[in-house]
Enzyme design. Structure first.
Site, PDB file in Angstrom:
ATOM      1  N   LEU A   1      41.061  29.102  56.429  1.00 10.87           N
ATOM      2  CA  LEU A   1      40.873  27.652  56.235  1.00 10.87           C
ATOM      3  C   LEU A   1      39.653  27.248  57.042  1.00 10.87           C
ATOM      4  CD1 LEU A   1      41.940  24.678  55.570  1.00 10.87           C
ATOM      5  CD2 LEU A   1      43.198  24.831  57.727  1.00 10.87           C
TER       6      LEU A   1
ATOM      7  N   ASP B   1      43.390   7.063  59.867  1.00 11.60           N
ATOM      8  CA  ASP B   1      43.266   5.684  60.350  1.00 11.60           C
ATOM      9  C   ASP B   1      44.604   5.142  60.849  1.00 11.60           C
ATOM     10  OD1 ASP B   1      41.892   3.362  60.922  1.00 11.60           O
ATOM     11  OD2 ASP B   1      41.952   2.594  58.863  1.00 11.60           O
TER      12      ASP B   1
ATOM     13  N   HIS C   1      45.218   7.297  69.941  1.00 18.33           N
ATOM     14  CA  HIS C   1      44.313   8.414  69.664  1.00 18.33           C
ATOM     15  C   HIS C   1      44.935   9.722  70.153  1.00 18.33           C
ATOM     16  CE1 HIS C   1      41.420   5.581  68.295  1.00 18.33           C
ATOM     17  NE2 HIS C   1      41.106   5.098  69.484  1.00 18.33           N
TER      18      HIS C   1
HETATM   19  C1  IPE Z   1      37.267   5.002  59.523  1.00 22.18           C
HETATM   20  O1  IPE Z   1      38.173   4.191  60.204  1.00 22.18           O
HETATM   21  C2  IPE Z   1      36.671   6.004  60.464  1.00 22.18           C
HETATM   22  C3  IPE Z   1      37.582   7.031  60.949  1.00 22.18           C
HETATM   23  C4  IPE Z   1      38.808   7.209  60.582  1.00 22.18           C
HETATM   24  C5  IPE Z   1      36.993   7.946  61.901  1.00 22.18           C
HETATM   25  P1  IPE Z   1      37.734   2.793  60.798  1.00 22.18           P
HETATM   26  O2  IPE Z   1      38.951   2.205  61.414  1.00 22.18           O
HETATM   27  O3  IPE Z   1      36.542   2.947  61.661  1.00 22.18           O
HETATM   28  O4  IPE Z   1      37.304   1.991  59.486  1.00 22.18           O
HETATM   29  P2  IPE Z   1      37.341   0.451  59.169  1.00 22.18           P
HETATM   30  O5  IPE Z   1      36.586  -0.228  60.267  1.00 22.18           O
HETATM   31  O6  IPE Z   1      38.767   0.039  59.143  1.00 22.18           O
HETATM   32  O7  IPE Z   1      36.693   0.332  57.831  1.00 22.18           O
HETATM   33  C1  IPE Z   2      41.391   5.829  63.601  1.00 22.62           C
HETATM   34  O1  IPE Z   2      42.189   4.864  64.177  1.00 22.62           O
HETATM   35  C2  IPE Z   2      40.650   6.661  64.631  1.00 22.62           C
HETATM   36  C3  IPE Z   2      39.219   6.365  64.730  1.00 22.62           C
HETATM   37  C4  IPE Z   2      38.547   5.560  63.947  1.00 22.62           C
HETATM   38  C5  IPE Z   2      38.492   7.048  65.789  1.00 22.62           C
HETATM   39  P1  IPE Z   2      41.626   3.450  64.597  1.00 22.62           P
HETATM   40  O2  IPE Z   2      41.132   3.531  66.001  1.00 22.62           O
HETATM   41  O3  IPE Z   2      40.646   2.958  63.602  1.00 22.62           O
HETATM   42  O4  IPE Z   2      42.941   2.571  64.545  1.00 22.62           O
HETATM   43  P2  IPE Z   2      43.112   1.126  63.933  1.00 22.62           P
HETATM   44  O5  IPE Z   2      42.538   1.155  62.541  1.00 22.62           O
HETATM   45  O6  IPE Z   2      42.390   0.185  64.829  1.00 22.62           O
HETATM   46  O7  IPE Z   2      44.582   0.906  63.919  1.00 22.62           O
HETATM   47 MG    MG Z   3      40.776   1.909  61.878  1.00 18.19          MG
END
Ligand code: IPE
Ligand code: IPE
Ligand code: MG
Length: 236
Positions: A127, A16, A33
């Site tokens: 792995l 995240d 990303h």
């Molecule tokens: C969780 O992250 C999903 C992934 C890392 C793929 P999100 O950014 O979607 O989760 P919330 O919305 O902060 O709970």
């Molecule tokens: C995690 O990073 C990747 C996915 C959920 C695909 P985010 O896109 O949730 O990044 P933040 O949480 O908005 O910073």
């Molecule tokens: Mg996120």
């Protein structure tokens, strides 16, 4: 790292903070990303070095479909590019690719690429890299419950035959051990519909680092933290 202390067999990561990483640099979210894909390579390398058997990465949740279409498409394209460019390394590193989640919801080209790399790496055995894609734990458990209900209707089981083991054998993760260590980056203290059943006794390590800044050393640190924990599994 001390090779004599316990190494988690299965590490799961909620990757995240890509968007916030980009924002903090004045960049579009997609750049976060893109940078995050490099951290995936780091996590794989670190797991290989430690002898971890399963690495499950939460790459796209069921709820992530609610993001703007442009971001969803960009993520799918990035995933395909990642798989195509990394396939030779997965072969070289003896890494097997697997997926969990509602794969039917992914675009056809993404599914094709996934299928190809899974076939190519099927015999690898050092792995297993498990990508959670279009994954939601509630959906997964609901689907398992539906299969069990169907089995009862068709007389394959009686309601009293339904045990935690039988239910677990109908989850996407049936063939793998439960995660020992769950890492979440970017400081968020929640599980966001990830492996709710499977993390019952996982040790959790939450780090403030945004995913694109996550490096091998961060994974080693998380494992060191794991090694300090006393896992009791409800016992004494
Ligand atoms: C969780 O992250 C999903 C992934 C890392 C793929 P999100 O950014 O979607 O989760 P919330 O919305 O902060 O709970
Ligand atoms: C995690 O990073 C990747 C996915 C959920 C695909 P985010 O896109 O949730 O990044 P933040 O949480 O908005 O910073
Ligand atoms: Mg996120």
């Amino acid at each position: 790292m001390n090779p004599f202390t316990s190494i988690p067999q299965h590490i799961a990561i909620i990757m995240d903070g890509n968007g916030r990483w980009a924002k903090s640099r004045g960049l579009p979210r997609g750049e976060g990303h893109r940078a995050g894909a490099e951290s995936v390579r780091e996590a794989i390398d670190a797991c290989k070095e430690l002898g971890v058997k399963y690495l499950t990465l939460y790459a796209f949740s069921s709820e992530n479909w609610n993001r703007p279409q442009t971001e969803v498409s960009a993520l799918m394209i990035l995933l395909e590019k990642f798989l195509k460019s990394r396939a030779p390394d997965l072969m070289r590193q003896n890494v097997k690719l697997d997926v969990i989640g509602q794969i039917d919801r992914l675009p056809e080209s993404t599914r094709q690429t996934l299928r190809r790399v899974m076939e190519q790496t099927a015999e690898n055995d050092s792995l297993t890299l498990v990508l959670a894609l279009s994954y939601g734990s509630r959906e997964e458990i609901t689907a398992a419950a539906r299969k069990l209900a169907q089995g009862v209707t068709e007389g394959r089981w009686k309601p009293e035959d339904i045990t935690p083991e039988l239910l677990a054998s109908h989850l996407d993760t049936a063939a793998m051990p439960d995660p020992d260590l769950l890492i979440r980056t970017s400081g968020e203290m929640r599980v966001s519909n990830f492996l709710l059943w499977q993390i019952s006794y996982a040790e959790m390590v939450i780090v403030d680092t945004f995913w694109p800044d996550f490096r091998q050393g961060d994974l080693f640190e998380a494992v060191k933290e794991y090694q300090k924990r006393h896992r009791r599994f409800g016992g004494l």
